[in-house]
Design a protein around this motif. Structure first.
Motif, PDB file in Angstrom:
ATOM      1  N   HIS A   1       0.843  -1.191   0.000  1.00 48.09           N
ATOM      2  CA  HIS A   1       0.000   0.000   0.000  1.00 48.09           C
ATOM      3  C   HIS A   1       0.883   1.248   0.000  1.00 48.09           C
ATOM      4  N   ALA A   2       0.746   2.042  -1.037  1.00 47.33           N
ATOM      5  CA  ALA A   2       1.525   3.277  -1.114  1.00 47.33           C
ATOM      6  C   ALA A   2       0.707   4.392  -1.741  1.00 47.33           C
ATOM      7  N   GLY A   3      -0.599   4.384  -1.504  1.00 49.88           N
ATOM      8  CA  GLY A   3      -1.425   5.429  -2.083  1.00 49.88           C
ATOM      9  C   GLY A   3      -1.200   6.764  -1.399  1.00 49.88           C
ATOM     10  N   ARG A   4      -1.466   7.862  -2.099  1.00 50.22           N
ATOM     11  CA  ARG A   4      -1.328   9.199  -1.551  1.00 50.22           C
ATOM     12  C   ARG A   4      -2.660   9.935  -1.661  1.00 50.22           C
ATOM     13  N   ARG A   5      -2.863  10.864  -0.759  1.00 52.31           N
ATOM     14  CA  ARG A   5      -4.049  11.699  -0.833  1.00 52.31           C
ATOM     15  C   ARG A   5      -3.801  12.760  -1.902  1.00 52.31           C
ATOM     16  N   ARG A   6      -4.478  12.633  -3.029  1.00 46.47           N
ATOM     17  CA  ARG A   6      -4.214  13.524  -4.153  1.00 46.47           C
ATOM     18  C   ARG A   6      -5.198  14.694  -4.202  1.00 46.47           C
ATOM     19  N   HIS A   7      -6.307  14.577  -3.499  1.00 41.93           N
ATOM     20  CA  HIS A   7      -7.240  15.694  -3.424  1.00 41.93           C
ATOM     21  C   HIS A   7      -8.004  15.536  -2.123  1.00 41.93           C
TER      22      HIS A   7
ATOM     23  N   GLU B   1      -7.600  -8.280  -0.265  1.00 47.51           N
ATOM     24  CA  GLU B   1      -7.866  -7.170   0.655  1.00 47.51           C
ATOM     25  C   GLU B   1      -8.819  -6.147   0.052  1.00 47.51           C
ATOM     26  N   ARG B   2      -9.436  -6.508  -1.078  1.00 50.73           N
ATOM     27  CA  ARG B   2     -10.455  -5.685  -1.730  1.00 50.73           C
ATOM     28  C   ARG B   2      -9.886  -4.362  -2.237  1.00 50.73           C
ATOM     29  N   PHE B   3      -8.645  -4.357  -2.710  1.00 51.51           N
ATOM     30  CA  PHE B   3      -8.071  -3.173  -3.322  1.00 51.51           C
ATOM     31  C   PHE B   3      -7.906  -3.397  -4.819  1.00 51.51           C
ATOM     32  N   PRO B   4      -7.925  -2.322  -5.606  1.00 54.29           N
ATOM     33  CA  PRO B   4      -7.807  -2.488  -7.061  1.00 54.29           C
ATOM     34  C   PRO B   4      -6.419  -2.972  -7.463  1.00 54.29           C
ATOM     35  N   VAL B   5      -6.380  -3.799  -8.502  1.00 59.92           N
ATOM     36  CA  VAL B   5      -5.115  -4.272  -9.058  1.00 59.92           C
ATOM     37  C   VAL B   5      -5.313  -4.499 -10.554  1.00 59.92           C
ATOM     38  N   ARG B   6      -4.318  -4.065 -11.314  1.00 58.68           N
ATOM     39  CA  ARG B   6      -4.316  -4.286 -12.766  1.00 58.68           C
ATOM     40  C   ARG B   6      -3.137  -5.196 -13.091  1.00 58.68           C
ATOM     41  N   LEU B   7      -3.394  -6.158 -13.953  1.00 54.91           N
ATOM     42  CA  LEU B   7      -2.392  -7.169 -14.280  1.00 54.91           C
ATOM     43  C   LEU B   7      -2.113  -7.111 -15.779  1.00 54.91           C
TER      44      LEU B   7
ATOM     45  N   GLY C   1      -1.203   3.682 -16.793  1.00 52.11           N
ATOM     46  CA  GLY C   1      -1.542   4.866 -16.024  1.00 52.11           C
ATOM     47  C   GLY C   1      -0.434   5.245 -15.075  1.00 52.11           C
ATOM     48  N   SER C   2      -0.817   5.811 -13.928  1.00 52.04           N
ATOM     49  CA  SER C   2       0.172   6.254 -12.951  1.00 52.04           C
ATOM     50  C   SER C   2      -0.444   6.215 -11.568  1.00 52.04           C
ATOM     51  N   GLY C   3       0.435   6.369 -10.554  1.00 54.46           N
ATOM     52  CA  GLY C   3      -0.018   6.367  -9.173  1.00 54.46           C
ATOM     53  C   GLY C   3      -0.033   4.981  -8.564  1.00 54.46           C
ATOM     54  N   GLY C   4       0.071   4.908  -7.244  1.00 45.95           N
ATOM     55  CA  GLY C   4       0.036   3.638  -6.549  1.00 45.95           C
ATOM     56  C   GLY C   4       1.360   2.906  -6.613  1.00 45.95           C
TER      57      GLY C   4
ATOM     58  N   ALA D   1      12.852   1.562 -13.953  1.00 43.28           N
ATOM     59  CA  ALA D   1      13.458   2.842 -13.577  1.00 43.28           C
ATOM     60  C   ALA D   1      12.946   3.984 -14.457  1.00 43.28           C
ATOM     61  N   ALA D   2      12.582   3.684 -15.700  1.00 42.97           N
ATOM     62  CA  ALA D   2      12.144   4.735 -16.615  1.00 42.97           C
ATOM     63  C   ALA D   2      10.799   5.338 -16.217  1.00 42.97           C
ATOM     64  N   VAL D   3       9.986   4.598 -15.448  1.00 46.58           N
ATOM     65  CA  VAL D   3       8.648   5.092 -15.081  1.00 46.58           C
ATOM     66  C   VAL D   3       8.519   5.299 -13.581  1.00 46.58           C
ATOM     67  N   ARG D   4       9.635   5.343 -12.871  1.00 45.60           N
ATOM     68  CA  ARG D   4       9.555   5.410 -11.403  1.00 45.60           C
ATOM     69  C   ARG D   4       8.874   6.679 -10.916  1.00 45.60           C
ATOM     70  N   ARG D   5       8.930   7.766 -11.668  1.00 47.31           N
ATOM     71  CA  ARG D   5       8.311   9.016 -11.229  1.00 47.31           C
ATOM     72  C   ARG D   5       6.800   8.995 -11.372  1.00 47.31           C
ATOM     73  N   ARG D   6       6.273   8.047 -12.101  1.00 45.16           N
ATOM     74  CA  ARG D   6       4.826   7.977 -12.287  1.00 45.16           C
ATOM     75  C   ARG D   6       4.134   7.202 -11.181  1.00 45.16           C
ATOM     76  N   PHE D   7       4.891   6.513 -10.348  1.00 42.95           N
ATOM     77  CA  PHE D   7       4.305   5.685  -9.294  1.00 42.95           C
ATOM     78  C   PHE D   7       4.872   6.098  -7.941  1.00 42.95           C
ATOM     79  N   ASP D   8       4.084   5.835  -6.905  1.00 41.76           N
ATOM     80  CA  ASP D   8       4.524   6.147  -5.550  1.00 41.76           C
ATOM     81  C   ASP D   8       5.584   5.177  -5.055  1.00 41.76           C
ATOM     82  N   GLN D   9       5.514   3.933  -5.524  1.00 45.64           N
ATOM     83  CA  GLN D   9       6.491   2.913  -5.128  1.00 45.64           C
ATOM     84  C   GLN D   9       6.677   1.948  -6.298  1.00 45.64           C
TER      85      GLN D   9
END
Length: 375
Positions: free
Chosen positions: A165-171, A260-266, A310-313, A329-337
């Motif tokens: 879990h590495a979500g951020r409060r974005r709004h 744990e009932r959280f979203p996941v994309r595979l 996409g991005s985030g999470g 490493a090329a997309v590390r800035r698009r995700f929190d972890q």
């Protein structure tokens, strides 16, 4: 059908007659005729129809790789004569399983069980089931097919993992999920009170103004998303065992999040495999989808899949080569972890490479994943 032993007896009888007849040995002719007659009688023995009621069950029909799957064979003799010499032959993933049935008296039934091979994942047809009926001397055999093939789904192995879990409060008040528990999220709006609502969430100012009980609607704006990418290029793995381990790792990650009932994309190099939104039973869907994933020479690099993710999470990238670490490493800035999992034996005397902002995990066995997974 004449067996090898039957054809061998016919050949030996013919040779015996050919050697003895020119010299006038009557005994050789008698033995040769007896041998051929024995094969003929055995063939007639197996031609006699057998009235059987045959039913096969495969349990369970979905099993993790390496876990036991059993076939139960129920055979009932519905004829008037006792039967013996029955052998059941079942085919599963190129392997033939033969089981000898006990003698069946008239109007009796027997049940036998045998294990099916589950070392490899995939949809595995079991069957068709063949029942061989042979004579007492093994000179002739008759095979009859019963029923249709049954599908056995061999799914990946998994180990329990803590969800990354590495979500951020974005709004402040954005809506991310309506399934969040009360008190675990932010304010989203007001609605009428219904029986069972927590009285602590009543908005008293609105209630006093409208004269109707009003309740604060709470939603989770910090719902962690996870993107799991499985590198399924043929060149990324040294063999099938490494790829099987990679699928097990991806399944463990995605199932831990889905349970744990959280979203996941595979994703794989062939496109998006599954988008679980946090509903019940989606962990089973993850296992079913990953059960049929194969290595493909024409699969795209993981970076192409990441462009559609996409991005985030949290991003979890699973591969069999460290060359794919550059894609993470090329997309590390698009995700929190960002986590990169490399499967396979470590190179002796060499430290695993690293990349800024990427957590590198190396596993050579699925049990290693539970101990090396970041907490």
């Amino acid at each position: 059908m004449i067996t090898r032993a039957g054809w061998g007896l016919v050949a030996a009888s013919a040779l015996l007659y050919a050697l003895g007849a020119p010299f006038g040995y009557a005994q050789s002719a008698v033995l040769a005729v007896a041998g051929v007659a024995a094969v003929g009688v055995s063939a007639l023995w197996t031609l006699r129809g057998a009235r059987l009621d045959v039913r096969r069950e495969v349990t369970p029909v979905k099993v993790a790789r390496g876990e036991p799957a059993v076939a139960l064979l129920h055979v009932r003799n519905t004829g008037r004569w006792a039967l013996s010499g029955l052998v059941a032959r079942d085919t599963c993933r190129g392997t033939t399983v033969a089981v000898e049935l006990p003698p069946l008296a008239r109007r009796t039934s027997r049940t036998v069980s045998y294990r099916l091979p589950t070392r490899r994942r995939g949809e595995t047809p079991v069957g068709p089931l063949l029942l061989d009926r042979g004579d007492p001397f093994g000179l002739a055999r008759r095979s009859i097919a019963y029923g249709r093939p049954t599908l056995l789904l061999v799914r990946p192995r998994t180990v329990p993992l803590p969800s990354p879990h590495a979500g951020r409060r974005r709004h402040l008040d954005g809506l991310a999920s309506r399934s969040a528990p009360n008190g675990a999220a932010g304010f989203n709006g007001l609605r009428d009170y219904v029986i069972g609502d927590d009285l602590r969430h009543i908005h008293w100012r609105s209630t006093a103004r409208t004269g109707v009980l009003m309740v604060k609607e709470l939603t989770d704006v910090n719902l962690p998303d996870t993107v799991a990418v499985l590198d399924n290029r043929h060149s990324s793995y040294e063999g099938d065992d490494e790829f099987e381990l990679a699928v097990d790792v991806a399944a463990s990650v995605a199932c831990s999040v889905a349970r744990e009932r959280f979203p996941v994309r595979l994703f794989t190099g062939s496109g998006e495999l599954l988008h679980a939104k946090g509903g019940p039973g989606e962990a089973e869907d993850v296992l079913d989808r990953l059960a049929v994933v194969e290595r493909e020479p024409g699969a795209e690099p993981p970076l192409h899949a990441l462009r559609r993710a996409g991005s985030g999470g949290v991003l979890v990238l699973v591969s069999g080569t460290f060359a794919t670490l550059a894609d993470a490493a090329a997309v590390r800035r698009r995700f929190d972890q960002v986590l990169f999992v490399r499967v396979g034996d470590p190179e002796p005397g060499a430290a695993p490479p690293s990349a800024p902002g990427v957590t590198v995990v190396q596993v050579s066995d699925l049990d290693d994943l539970a101990t090396t997974w970041p907490r």
